[in-house]
Scaffold this motif. Sequence first.
Motif, PDB file in Angstrom:
ATOM      1  N   VAL A 193       0.856  -1.192   0.000  1.00  0.00           N
ATOM      2  CA  VAL A 193       0.000   0.000   0.000  1.00  0.00           C
ATOM      3  C   VAL A 193       0.889   1.237   0.000  1.00  0.00           C
ATOM      4  CG1 VAL A 193      -1.783   1.292   1.224  1.00  0.00           C
ATOM      5  CG2 VAL A 193      -1.834  -1.212   1.237  1.00  0.00           C
ATOM      6  N   ASN A 194       0.863   1.966  -1.112  1.00  0.00           N
ATOM      7  CA  ASN A 194       1.643   3.197  -1.232  1.00  0.00           C
ATOM      8  C   ASN A 194       0.781   4.454  -1.236  1.00  0.00           C
ATOM      9  OD1 ASN A 194       4.292   2.003  -1.486  1.00  0.00           O
ATOM     10  ND2 ASN A 194       3.653   1.301  -3.521  1.00  0.00           N
ATOM     11  N   SER A 195      -0.544   4.271  -1.369  1.00  0.00           N
ATOM     12  CA  SER A 195      -1.438   5.426  -1.427  1.00  0.00           C
ATOM     13  C   SER A 195      -2.834   5.034  -0.983  1.00  0.00           C
ATOM     14  CB  SER A 195      -1.478   6.015  -2.842  1.00  0.00           C
ATOM     15  OG  SER A 195      -1.852   5.020  -3.786  1.00  0.00           O
ATOM     16  N   THR A 222       3.945   6.575   5.251  1.00  0.00           N
ATOM     17  CA  THR A 222       4.571   7.708   4.560  1.00  0.00           C
ATOM     18  C   THR A 222       4.092   7.864   3.122  1.00  0.00           C
ATOM     19  OG1 THR A 222       6.440   6.303   3.911  1.00  0.00           O
ATOM     20  CG2 THR A 222       6.654   7.556   5.970  1.00  0.00           C
ATOM     21  N   GLY A 223       3.152   7.020   2.707  1.00  0.00           N
ATOM     22  CA  GLY A 223       2.650   7.094   1.334  1.00  0.00           C
ATOM     23  C   GLY A 223       1.659   8.233   1.142  1.00  0.00           C
ATOM     24  N   GLY A 224       1.073   8.276  -0.036  1.00  0.00           N
ATOM     25  CA  GLY A 224       0.121   9.336  -0.360  1.00  0.00           C
ATOM     26  C   GLY A 224      -1.211   9.158   0.340  1.00  0.00           C
ATOM     27  N   VAL A 225      -1.751  10.235   0.885  1.00  0.00           N
ATOM     28  CA  VAL A 225      -3.070  10.242   1.525  1.00  0.00           C
ATOM     29  C   VAL A 225      -3.869  11.398   0.951  1.00  0.00           C
ATOM     30  CG1 VAL A 225      -4.375  10.453   3.672  1.00  0.00           C
ATOM     31  CG2 VAL A 225      -2.177   9.240   3.666  1.00  0.00           C
ATOM     32  N   THR A 260      -6.846   8.068  -8.101  1.00  0.00           N
ATOM     33  CA  THR A 260      -6.566   6.636  -8.016  1.00  0.00           C
ATOM     34  C   THR A 260      -5.556   6.355  -6.907  1.00  0.00           C
ATOM     35  OG1 THR A 260      -7.018   6.310 -10.367  1.00  0.00           O
ATOM     36  CG2 THR A 260      -5.691   4.634  -9.270  1.00  0.00           C
ATOM     37  N   ALA A 261      -5.793   5.288  -6.155  1.00  0.00           N
ATOM     38  CA  ALA A 261      -4.892   4.902  -5.072  1.00  0.00           C
ATOM     39  C   ALA A 261      -4.930   3.391  -4.901  1.00  0.00           C
ATOM     40  CB  ALA A 261      -5.294   5.593  -3.770  1.00  0.00           C
TER      41      ALA A 261
END
Length: 404
Positions: free
Chosen positions: A3-5, A28-31, A99-100
């Motif tokens: 999971v990066n976002s 630390t990924g995209g939120v 998109t995530a």
Amino acid sequence: MTVNSVTIVGGGMAGFTVAKELRSRGFTGGVTIIDPAGAPYDRPPLSKDYLLGKRDHTEIQLAADHWFEDQGITIVTGKAASLKPDAGTVVLEDGREVTADRVVLATGGTARRLPIPGGDLDSVLELRTKEDADRLRAMLKPGARLAIIGAGLIGAEVASSALPFGADVVLIDPVDPPLVPAVGHELANRLHSMHPERGIDVVTGTPTAITAGADGKHHIELASGETITADAVLVGIGIVPETALAESAGLETDNGTIVDESQRTAHPRVYAVGDSSRIRLADGTLLRRAEHWEHAMNTGATAAAALLEQELPKHGASWFWSDRHGVHVEGVGSMVGEGTVIVREKDGEPSVVFRLDPDGFLAGCAAVDGGLAVRAARRIIDRRIPVDPAQLADPAIDLKKLAR
């Protein structure tokens, strides 16, 4: 899949908690948070301090604007129209796509409308957003008559808040007294009696139609044949969970988006939290959907832990709070079901009400201006500490001692 976002649809307490917990848990990924209102804000003040003008819109934000920047959380102002779960893509009404790797639905609910003629009039008010509160405040003038349909938590809070404006208030509900399932019959009676003591007209009745005249007056017809005339009408009879996005993705819904105990839907890339979610236990039991402020926080924290494959947090018995006429109301656990009701009095009035289950364990507690008692009761419930009913009823006994 790593999971990066994460995209969170909805900026209420549940959605905000997911974002906050992800960061506090080391993600630390995209939120990204998507919401029509932009920055998340707290809803409970809408019927109290915000409506009264004691706090402005910046003071009810769940975090300052710079916090989101500091945390690297992107706010997208817009309304989600559909969800493509396999791609993790949220499509907005204006055609934009976000998109995530994971999507969390924190869509909350919409105000329940009265299913009667006139129940859908644009001039009939609801209270779900800052704009709703602003519109209501503009109508609260000296001598203006406000009719509130629904004397539950929101209706009672607004009735109390309307009085300082000099407005005349009539509170309509088919049940007398309301809130028995939440606080027990004894406290419900005490709380409901506060309204007429302060000049609010209390009417027990069922509306059958609402009409708006050319003079701006509203006429509420009751099943009894009585007609109530008011300058403004507010309906506060609960919410309908917002599940359209889940349905667009083919996810299972039943008075809420169905999730497991980790807040995950049947699709591995999609989670749901807060008012719009409903938990199905591993044994197939479908729990009752909850709408309380703390429940939103708890489900948000659970989803964040699940997204990061961390141990799920443990939550205590459900808790809620409300304010009216200068008193603070709290409840924990369940006041509904078989068992024994025990009342602790103060100055001749019920102050704390307890419910023991058929096995004699504390199952629920509600109190007026008794936050410490409720906190002690919660500890007793969570730890299943045996208690003596006589000590529960005795106001001289410190409940904290019973919770040890």
